[in-house]
Design an enzyme around this catalytic site. Sequence first.
Site, PDB file in Angstrom:
ATOM      1  N   HIS A  63      -2.641  -6.259   3.838  1.00  0.00           N
ATOM      2  CA  HIS A  63      -2.092  -5.043   3.252  1.00  0.00           C
ATOM      3  C   HIS A  63      -3.062  -4.396   2.247  1.00  0.00           C
ATOM      4  O   HIS A  63      -3.470  -3.249   2.448  1.00  0.00           O
ATOM      5  CB  HIS A  63      -0.720  -5.340   2.630  1.00  0.00           C
ATOM      6  CG  HIS A  63      -0.191  -4.253   1.768  1.00  0.00           C
ATOM      7  ND1 HIS A  63       0.098  -2.990   2.242  1.00  0.00           N
ATOM      8  CD2 HIS A  63       0.074  -4.226   0.442  1.00  0.00           C
ATOM      9  CE1 HIS A  63       0.533  -2.240   1.245  1.00  0.00           C
ATOM     10  NE2 HIS A  63       0.525  -2.955   0.145  1.00  0.00           N
ATOM     11  N   HIS A  87      -4.370  -3.736  -5.976  1.00  0.00           N
ATOM     12  CA  HIS A  87      -3.186  -3.018  -6.456  1.00  0.00           C
ATOM     13  C   HIS A  87      -1.919  -3.878  -6.549  1.00  0.00           C
ATOM     14  O   HIS A  87      -1.025  -3.564  -7.313  1.00  0.00           O
ATOM     15  CB  HIS A  87      -2.938  -1.748  -5.625  1.00  0.00           C
ATOM     16  CG  HIS A  87      -2.219  -1.986  -4.331  1.00  0.00           C
ATOM     17  ND1 HIS A  87      -2.883  -2.272  -3.171  1.00  0.00           N
ATOM     18  CD2 HIS A  87      -0.910  -1.988  -4.023  1.00  0.00           C
ATOM     19  CE1 HIS A  87      -2.011  -2.440  -2.204  1.00  0.00           C
ATOM     20  NE2 HIS A  87      -0.794  -2.277  -2.684  1.00  0.00           N
ATOM     21  N   GLU A  91       1.149  -7.588  -9.920  1.00  0.00           N
ATOM     22  CA  GLU A  91       2.561  -7.694  -9.582  1.00  0.00           C
ATOM     23  C   GLU A  91       2.899  -9.044  -8.922  1.00  0.00           C
ATOM     24  O   GLU A  91       3.900  -9.668  -9.245  1.00  0.00           O
ATOM     25  CB  GLU A  91       2.886  -6.553  -8.606  1.00  0.00           C
ATOM     26  CG  GLU A  91       4.237  -6.646  -7.966  1.00  0.00           C
ATOM     27  CD  GLU A  91       5.216  -5.724  -8.632  1.00  0.00           C
ATOM     28  OE1 GLU A  91       4.818  -4.596  -8.940  1.00  0.00           O
ATOM     29  OE2 GLU A  91       6.367  -6.131  -8.841  1.00  0.00           O
ATOM     30  N   ASP A  92       2.049  -9.500  -8.022  1.00  0.00           N
ATOM     31  CA  ASP A  92       2.403 -10.642  -7.165  1.00  0.00           C
ATOM     32  C   ASP A  92       1.744 -11.966  -7.546  1.00  0.00           C
ATOM     33  O   ASP A  92       2.026 -12.988  -6.932  1.00  0.00           O
ATOM     34  CB  ASP A  92       2.035 -10.336  -5.696  1.00  0.00           C
ATOM     35  CG  ASP A  92       2.889  -9.218  -5.133  1.00  0.00           C
ATOM     36  OD1 ASP A  92       3.899  -8.891  -5.773  1.00  0.00           O
ATOM     37  OD2 ASP A  92       2.543  -8.668  -4.080  1.00  0.00           O
ATOM     38  N   ASP A 154      -0.821   3.114  -0.420  1.00  0.00           N
ATOM     39  CA  ASP A 154       0.066   1.953  -0.368  1.00  0.00           C
ATOM     40  C   ASP A 154       1.302   2.287   0.472  1.00  0.00           C
ATOM     41  O   ASP A 154       1.691   1.569   1.385  1.00  0.00           O
ATOM     42  CB  ASP A 154       0.453   1.599  -1.813  1.00  0.00           C
ATOM     43  CG  ASP A 154       1.400   0.411  -1.898  1.00  0.00           C
ATOM     44  OD1 ASP A 154       1.191  -0.562  -1.175  1.00  0.00           O
ATOM     45  OD2 ASP A 154       2.350   0.484  -2.709  1.00  0.00           O
ATOM     46  N   ASP A 275       6.448  24.898  23.540  1.00  0.00           N
ATOM     47  CA  ASP A 275       5.273  25.549  24.102  1.00  0.00           C
ATOM     48  C   ASP A 275       4.290  25.975  23.035  1.00  0.00           C
ATOM     49  O   ASP A 275       3.229  26.487  23.326  1.00  0.00           O
ATOM     50  CB  ASP A 275       5.682  26.778  24.921  1.00  0.00           C
ATOM     51  CG  ASP A 275       6.268  26.339  26.250  1.00  0.00           C
ATOM     52  OD1 ASP A 275       6.158  25.140  26.559  1.00  0.00           O
ATOM     53  OD2 ASP A 275       6.825  27.192  26.960  1.00  0.00           O
TER      54      ASP A 275
END
Length: 588
Positions: A63, A87, A91-92, A154, A275
Site C-alpha cells: 500500500h 504515511h 499510525e500503525d 492514499d 454517442d
Amino acid sequence: MSSVMLNSSIDLTIPEWLQKCLTESPADDRRQSEIALIRHAFEFAYQLHQGQYRKSGEAYICHPMAVAGLLRDFGGSAAMIAAGFLHDVVEDTDVTCDEIEYHFGAEVRRLVEGVTKLSKLDFKSKTENQAENFRRMFLAMAQDIRVIVVKLADRLHNMRTLQHLREEKRRRIALETREIFAPLANRLGMWRVKSELEDLAFKYLEPDAYEQVLQYVAQKQANRQQRLSKSTEIVLTRLQQAGIQCLEVSGRSKHLYSIYQKMLLPHKEFHEIYDLAGLRIIVRTHEECYRALAVVHDIFRPIPGHFRDYIGLPKPNGYQSLHTAVVSSTGKLLEVQIRTLEMDYLADYGITAFWRLVHSLDTNRLHQQKLNEFAWLNELVACNEEIRDASEYMQSIKNDLTMEEVYVFTPKGDLISLPTKSTPVDFAYKIHTNLGNRLAKVKINGEDANEITMLTTGDTVEIQTDSNAEPKLGWVKAVATNKAKNAIRRWHKNKYASESKSKLLNSYIVPVVNLSFVCVDRIGILKDVIEKFYRYQINVQGVHVETNTNGIAKINLCIETNDAEKLNECVKEISRISDILDFRVVEL
Ligand code: MN
C-alpha cells in the site's frame, strides 16, 4: 546507507521505478541525495510494516509503495515520495514523528504528521464529529496543500483495492470519496484523480447502473473510434494547411460517472449521451489555440451556446482550454477542446502539474498564478469558522466544493469569480463585509437593478453604499455564498444582541413560561427548535408560529418546567442555531 534486507518469504513485486532507485547511483549530487532519501524511506517502512497484511492478503508495504508510486506519477518531490512510503508508519507502528524527523528531516515529518492527523479522524462518527474532522482537514490544507495530495494518493489506492472490504465499509468509503475527496481533487485541478475516484465510487455505490454504462460504452466503442478517426484526419489536414503546428489530435471518451450524470438529466436520449465523442487538439501557443478554433468552426458547423473560453477566463482551479461543440461530418455532435501542452498538463494533473513543470517552464509566472488560484481555500476555512451547527457545516463544505462559477467585473474592470446563482449581495460581501452591510443601491451593466438579481458571466456590477443602510434578512434565502449568508446573519444577531441585552435568562419562578424566538423563516426551523426541548425532556405545551414577508418568523412557545437551569441550558443551545436571531421571555 543501509542495504536492502528484503524478507524472501514475502512475495513482493517491486515496481520498476523503485527497483531503479534501489540500484542507481547517479553522479549528480542533488539527485544522489534524493535517491538516498527515497531508498531510506522505503527500507524504513518495509521493515516497520513487516508482518502486517492488508485485507487482500498482500503484505502491507504494497500500500505505501503504491501511494509513493502515485505521488511520483503526480510529479511529487523526493520528500513527498518518502512521505508516501511513511504515511502509515506513525499510525500503525511505534515510530514517533520525532523519529521521522531525525531520520528524514523536518519536511518529511511535516507531511507524515499532517497525513497522520487526517487519518486519525474518525470519518464514520456522527455528523458533528465529521464536521470537526473536515474543519481540521481544511486547516491542514491551508497550511500545506501537499498533505492533501498525499491523502488523495492514499485514498485513490484504497479505492482501487476497495473490493476486499466488507460491503458496509465499502459504501461508507465510496460515499465519502464521492462527496469530499473527488470534489477536492477537482478543486486542486487534478482531473485524472477526480474522474478515477468518481468512477470507482460509482462502481460501489450504484453497481447495476455502473455495469450498464460500462456495457453501453463498450458496445459503442468501435463505432465511435471510427467516426473520431475520420474527423481527426480532416482536422489535421486543415490545421496543416493553415500553418498551425499541431502537437496532438486525440479522441477521448468521457469517464463513466459523467455519462451516468448526463443520463440522469431529463430529456436526454440514450444515444445522445452514449454517442458523445470528444476531440482534443494540442497546439503550441495561445494564439494558435484561437486560430485552431477558427479552423474547426470553418470545417464543422458550431452548435450555439457551447463555446467556452477558459483561456481568457480560467476556471478557479486553474483549468484553461477552449471548448466548443460542432456537428461532425457524420452529422453527430462532436465536442472539441483546444489547448496548449502546458494547459493539458495542468488539466490532467492540476496543482501537481505545477511540480512536474517546475524544471521546464517559466515557473515564476505559474507559481504566482497558482497562489492566486488557491485563495478559495483560505476563504473556505475562514468562512466555516463562523458556522457552529455541524450539519450546516457539512452542507456548506459540499456546496463550496462543488459550485460552478460565474465571472463578473467591478466598475474598474477587476474580475471577480462567484458561484452560479450569485447576486449583487454576494458580490458585495465577496469584496468586503462592510460593502455588503452598507449596500444601498445596485447597478448591473450601468442600469439600476434589484440586489438579488442573479448575475451572469460578463456582468459589470456597481455597488452604491449608504452608512444608514442595513442588510435585509430576506437576502439570506436569496444569496448563494456562505460568506454573504453568514455575514447577514451575524449583522442581525449583533443588532438584536445590543438591543435586547439584559432581558434574557432571569431565573424562572413560575412553572409555565412563554418564550419567543425570532428566526430566519426556513423549512425545518421549527423542528430544530422543538427537537432541543425534546432532548432536554422539557414539556412544550403549545406552539404558535408567526411569519411575515421579510423572511423572518417568530416561534412562540408555552413551556412547562420547574427546572430553570435545564431550561437555561436548552435555550442557550437553541440560540446557537445560526438561523435563530433572538429570543425573549414573553411577559404574561
Ligand atoms: Mn494509507
